[in-house]
Design a protein around this motif. Structure first.
Motif, mmCIF file in Angstrom:
data_model
loop_
_atom_site.group_PDB
_atom_site.id
_atom_site.type_symbol
_atom_site.label_atom_id
_atom_site.label_comp_id
_atom_site.label_asym_id
_atom_site.label_seq_id
_atom_site.Cartn_x
_atom_site.Cartn_y
_atom_site.Cartn_z
ATOM 1 N N SER A 198 9.472 3.762 -5.069
ATOM 2 C CA SER A 198 8.221 4.171 -5.705
ATOM 3 C C SER A 198 8.299 5.607 -6.212
ATOM 4 N N LEU A 228 0.826 -1.211 0.000
ATOM 5 C CA LEU A 228 0.000 0.000 0.000
ATOM 6 C C LEU A 228 0.859 1.259 0.000
ATOM 7 N N CYS A 283 3.801 5.575 -5.606
ATOM 8 C CA CYS A 283 3.663 5.614 -7.069
ATOM 9 C C CYS A 283 2.597 6.615 -7.494
ATOM 10 N N ILE A 284 1.411 6.533 -6.863
ATOM 11 C CA ILE A 284 0.317 7.404 -7.294
ATOM 12 C C ILE A 284 0.630 8.863 -6.981
ATOM 13 N N LEU A 297 -7.440 4.573 -3.072
ATOM 14 C CA LEU A 297 -6.298 4.144 -2.273
ATOM 15 C C LEU A 297 -6.431 4.637 -0.831
ATOM 16 N N ALA A 354 2.184 1.679 -3.413
ATOM 17 C CA ALA A 354 1.123 2.200 -4.280
ATOM 18 C C ALA A 354 0.917 3.691 -4.032
#
Length: 447
Positions: A157, A29, A35-36, A192, A32
């Motif tokens: 990330s 998580l 990255c986002i 997310l 993620a």
């Protein structure tokens, strides 16, 4: 970004499967989220030339719009670090994700240039706690001897996001335009946020057996310190240490050089090599993958050097210095009008070396400071990095307008990288690690 330690003790491998799965899901998580967050940042770069045309903006104007995120990020770093050392990562990161998601969605809906600036500023405000609170969460779930891998992936990330952004964002932009792209990315961030809030729990708040608590090295809670005590005992102590200023100043150069590519690479490819916007955006993803590889390699290399007997300070500093010199050389060479393949190869080398330097720079922060001040020191260091991230796009845009070329900007970035390497090489001393140990008090986490 992580200290070097021997292999994890056997106790940590005796965790029940449910706790191992929760730890792994926490890392996933956080990756993620990292990255986002960089996809959100990169959305402006991917849609840059289209937005400039639609909003009638110059290179200078776009440069300032690209940099306003970093200015807001800079201002919020130290407050975010102090809060991250004391507030549960579930609530802090959950609120952070919601705020930056709303800012990204609003970016696609506002009508004027001032509104775009406001949205980018709130994006920086929302993302400011991410890597500080995320690192803190990993510290809570992983013993010191086993943090290298997860924190290296989390740090990586920051490069994986920009690598994934162009192919994903270009496809969305072709369907819905740059405004629809912004709304879509912000909506993914909201999903997310919900996943993080539903999943993450601090280990101290869970019902764990005595053996599980020992394996995780879960510290006890302590009532939050008064604001005056926080400023005096944590921020004040760190600001009085010379090493704090060294890593903050050095990180200016690390982020200046890497953020130059993150913000202006697609426009540079279009201008210098006459590529279409779509092809330039897609091609810019390749060097970013090398940046991700560099980030992951930095932690592995630091651990390897320490395992071979090198002092922890040198195990992080030496790779950082050599990596910044390599990135600087590749960036200056990229100013020469070579063929497209050579230019992309030089950018890939620069970003690989820059990613390696980012991870080693983050690791240095954990080496020179006591554990209960990690997030605060990283926040101070990130303040320096944010300054570099704010200056790089603005200076690049102004120089591009002034000279009609990106070559001067690349040369300036190379010189900044060399200065950064010198700061780390000659500014840090062996006694800085000893100063950390002298400043250490019994480790207690503030909930």
């Amino acid at each position: 970004m992580t200290p070097s330690f021997p292999a994890a003790p056997p106790a940590s491998r005796l965790l029940p499967p449910r706790l191992r799965r929760r730890r792994n899901a926490t890392v996933a998580l956080l990756m993620a989220a990292g990255c986002i967050s960089y996809v959100d940042r990169a959305a402006l770069s991917v849609g840059g030339t289209t937005i400039m045309a639609d909003m009638h903006m110059s290179y200078t104007g776009m440069g300032w719009l690209l940099s306003v995120f970093a200015w807001a990020y800079l201002v919020c770093q130290i407050p975010a670090g102090l809060v991250a050392d004391r507030l549960d990562a579930r609530r802090l990161l959950g609120a952070s994700l919601v705020l930056w998601s709303c800012a990204q969605i609003a970016f696609g809906l506002v009508g004027g240039i001032p509104g775009l600036f406001v949205c980018r500023a709130f994006l920086g405000l929302g993302e400011a706690p991410l890597f500080l609170a995320g690192t803190r969460a990993l510290v809570r779930w992983f013993r010191p001897q086993e943090r290298g891998g997860p924190i290296g992936l989390f740090n990586g990330s920051a490069a994986l996001g920009p690598a994934l952004a162009p192919p994903a964002l270009v496809s969305v932009m072709l369907l819905w335009g740059w405004r629809g792209m912004s709304v879509a990315v912000g909506s993914v961030s909201l999903v997310l946020a919900a996943a993080w809030m539903l999943h993450y729990r601090d280990p101290a708040d869970m019902r764990l057996s005595a053996a599980d608590r020992q394996a995780l090295a879960v510290p006890d809670h302590e009532p939050p310190a008064a604001p005056a005590a926080v400023l005096r005992d944590d921020l004040g102590v760190l600001l009085r240490q010379r090493a704090t200023w060294v890593v903050a100043a050095g990180y200016v150069g690390v982020i200046y050089l890497t953020w130059l590519y993150a913000t202006w690479m697609p426009a540079w490819l279009q201008t210098v090599h006459h590529l279409t916007a779509g092809r330039a955006d897609m091609l810019s993803a390749l060097p970013q993958f090398f940046g991700f590889a560099g980030c992951v390699s930095g932690g592995a290399l630091s651990d390897h050097l320490a395992a071979r007997g090198m002092r922890p300070l040198d195990a992080s500093r030496r790779p950082l210095v050599w990596a910044m010199l390599a990135a600087s050389a590749a960036t200056v060479l990229a100013a020469v009008h070579a063929g497209l393949a050579v230019s992309v190869a030089l950018m890939a080398l620069a970003l690989f070396a820059g990613g390696l330097a980012m991870t080693c720079g983050w690791t240095l922060g954990t080496i020179i400071v006591a554990e209960h001040r990690v997030a605060t020191l990283e926040a101070i260091q990130n303040t320096g990095g944010s300054l570099g991230g704010a200056l790089a796009p603005a200076i690049t845009g102004m120089l591009a307008d002034r000279f009609g070329s990106f070559a001067p900007s690349l040369i300036v970035a190379g010189l900044v990288g060399v200065a950064c390497a010198a700061i780390y090489q000659f500014g840090l001393r062996d006694g800085d690690v000893a100063a950390r140990d002298a400043a250490r008090r019994p480790f207690v986490t503030h909930a």
